[in-house]
Design an enzyme around this catalytic site. Structure first.
Site, PDB file in Angstrom:
ATOM      1  N   GLU A  49       2.491  -6.224  -4.192  1.00 37.20           N
ATOM      2  CA  GLU A  49       2.124  -6.566  -2.823  1.00 37.20           C
ATOM      3  C   GLU A  49       2.897  -7.833  -2.494  1.00 37.20           C
ATOM      4  O   GLU A  49       2.749  -8.853  -3.182  1.00 37.20           O
ATOM      5  CB  GLU A  49       0.619  -6.801  -2.676  1.00 37.20           C
ATOM      6  CG  GLU A  49       0.210  -7.002  -1.223  1.00 37.20           C
ATOM      7  CD  GLU A  49      -1.273  -7.312  -1.084  1.00 37.20           C
ATOM      8  OE1 GLU A  49      -1.734  -8.271  -1.724  1.00 37.20           O
ATOM      9  OE2 GLU A  49      -1.953  -6.609  -0.331  1.00 37.20           O
ATOM     10  N   ASP A  60      -5.907 -16.157   4.415  1.00 31.55           N
ATOM     11  CA  ASP A  60      -5.527 -16.744   3.139  1.00 31.55           C
ATOM     12  C   ASP A  60      -6.153 -18.104   2.911  1.00 31.55           C
ATOM     13  O   ASP A  60      -6.267 -18.919   3.828  1.00 31.55           O
ATOM     14  CB  ASP A  60      -4.002 -16.863   3.046  1.00 31.55           C
ATOM     15  CG  ASP A  60      -3.335 -15.510   2.954  1.00 31.55           C
ATOM     16  OD1 ASP A  60      -3.732 -14.741   2.056  1.00 31.55           O
ATOM     17  OD2 ASP A  60      -2.446 -15.216   3.757  1.00 31.55           O
ATOM     18  N   TYR A 175      -7.599  -1.317   0.479  1.00 31.95           N
ATOM     19  CA  TYR A 175      -7.787  -2.684  -0.026  1.00 31.95           C
ATOM     20  C   TYR A 175      -9.253  -3.066   0.174  1.00 31.95           C
ATOM     21  O   TYR A 175      -9.690  -3.357   1.275  1.00 31.95           O
ATOM     22  CB  TYR A 175      -6.875  -3.634   0.751  1.00 31.95           C
ATOM     23  CG  TYR A 175      -6.690  -4.999   0.138  1.00 31.95           C
ATOM     24  CD1 TYR A 175      -7.771  -5.777  -0.255  1.00 31.95           C
ATOM     25  CD2 TYR A 175      -5.419  -5.533  -0.024  1.00 31.95           C
ATOM     26  CE1 TYR A 175      -7.596  -7.039  -0.807  1.00 31.95           C
ATOM     27  CE2 TYR A 175      -5.230  -6.793  -0.587  1.00 31.95           C
ATOM     28  CZ  TYR A 175      -6.317  -7.532  -0.969  1.00 31.95           C
ATOM     29  OH  TYR A 175      -6.140  -8.781  -1.517  1.00 31.95           O
TER      30      TYR A 175
END
Length: 280
Positions: A49, A60, A175
């Site tokens: 990834e 993030d 995911y």
């Protein structure tokens, strides 16, 4: 057969799960990034990834945010990231390569041309973490027209309708995240509720499930496999290893102090994480 399908089938036959490292492209530079990615593949990564640096990476945590900034300080552009993907694809023709990219990048480049560019470079899938499945149709249509698998996130406590949509519209893999929050926070990773997520998604015929967010030890990987996931994605832990070997601070470009030392540590980490995917 897609690279994802071939990989997951081969791993299943061997009694293994997938270990998928996340690497920020061009961190800290284009050339060093290629060496870093090659090191993790040679150490046993089953797929990749790869992140494209962006100025406002809202999903993030601090470690990967720093990698975004460091890559941008080093002069990263989307064009340079595409060059790296092309190089990695030329070296590893059968390796699944997934991209994690924020939606603004797609908007700026034009959604159709964005997906074509990454398909031409050799990417297999693209995950836009700031685009939920309910808003994904324009991206999904462009992705599939270009031969790219669209990937969606299955939140830990999602409504069944959301999981149904994720299962129906994700190709390649899904995911799944076991907890709320951003990547790489200090809270201990937990697979609590993951079995429910996996069971719910698979009840709709979904693609294989990979667990991400907070995967930093072999124990986390073993727990993810035991909970029913097809594999695990680790990003912040790898990014912290890279960070510890980089000299130079924002706003100045960074560089790897000793590439041999960095690749040795990365190889040790990836090898241990990969071993943890082997089912007893």
């Amino acid at each position: 057969m897609s690279r994802y399908t071939a990989t997951f089938e081969a791993l299943k036959e061997r009694g293994e799960g997938a270990f998928v490292p996340f690497i920020m492209l061009a961190d800290p530079s284009t050339e060093e990034s290629i060496e870093i990615i090659a090191a993790v593949v040679e150490a046993g990564a089953d797929a990749l990834e790869l992140g494209v640096p962006f100025s406002d990476p809202v999903a993030d945590g601090p470690a990967i945010q720093k990698a975004h900034v460091r890559a941008l300080d080093g002069g990263s552009t989307v064009a340079k990231c595409l060059e790296i993907v092309r190089e990695i694809r030329s070296r590893y023709p059968d390796l699944p390569i997934g991209m994690l990219i924020y939606a603004n990048v797609a908007f700026v480049r034009g959604v159709e041309s964005f997906y074509r560019e990454f398909a031409d470079a050799g990417a297999d899938s693209i995950l836009l973490p700031d685009v939920p499945v309910r808003e994904g149709r324009p991206f999904e249509a462009a992705a599939e027209a270009a031969g790219i698998d669209p990937i969606y996130i299955a939140p830990a406590k999602a409504h069944p309708r959301v999981l149904e949509g994720v299962a129906a519209h994700s190709k390649g893999y899904i995911y799944a995240i076991s907890r709320d929050g951003v990547t790489g926070t200090e809270r201990e990773s937990s697979v609590e509720g993951l079995r429910d997520v996996v069971t719910n998604v698979q009840s709709y015929g979904g693609a294989p499930v990979l667990l991400g967010f907070g995967i930093s030890t072999p124990e986390h990987v073993r727990d993810a496999i035991a909970a029913g996931a097809a594999g695990a994605i680790s990003g912040s832990a790898i990014t912290r290893i890279i960070d510890s070997h980089v000299v130079g601070e924002h706003p100045h470009p960074g560089r790897v102090r000793d590439m041999a030392s960095l690749t040795e540590e990365l190889a040790s980490f990836v090898s241990a994480m990969k071993r943890a995917t082997i089912k007893p």
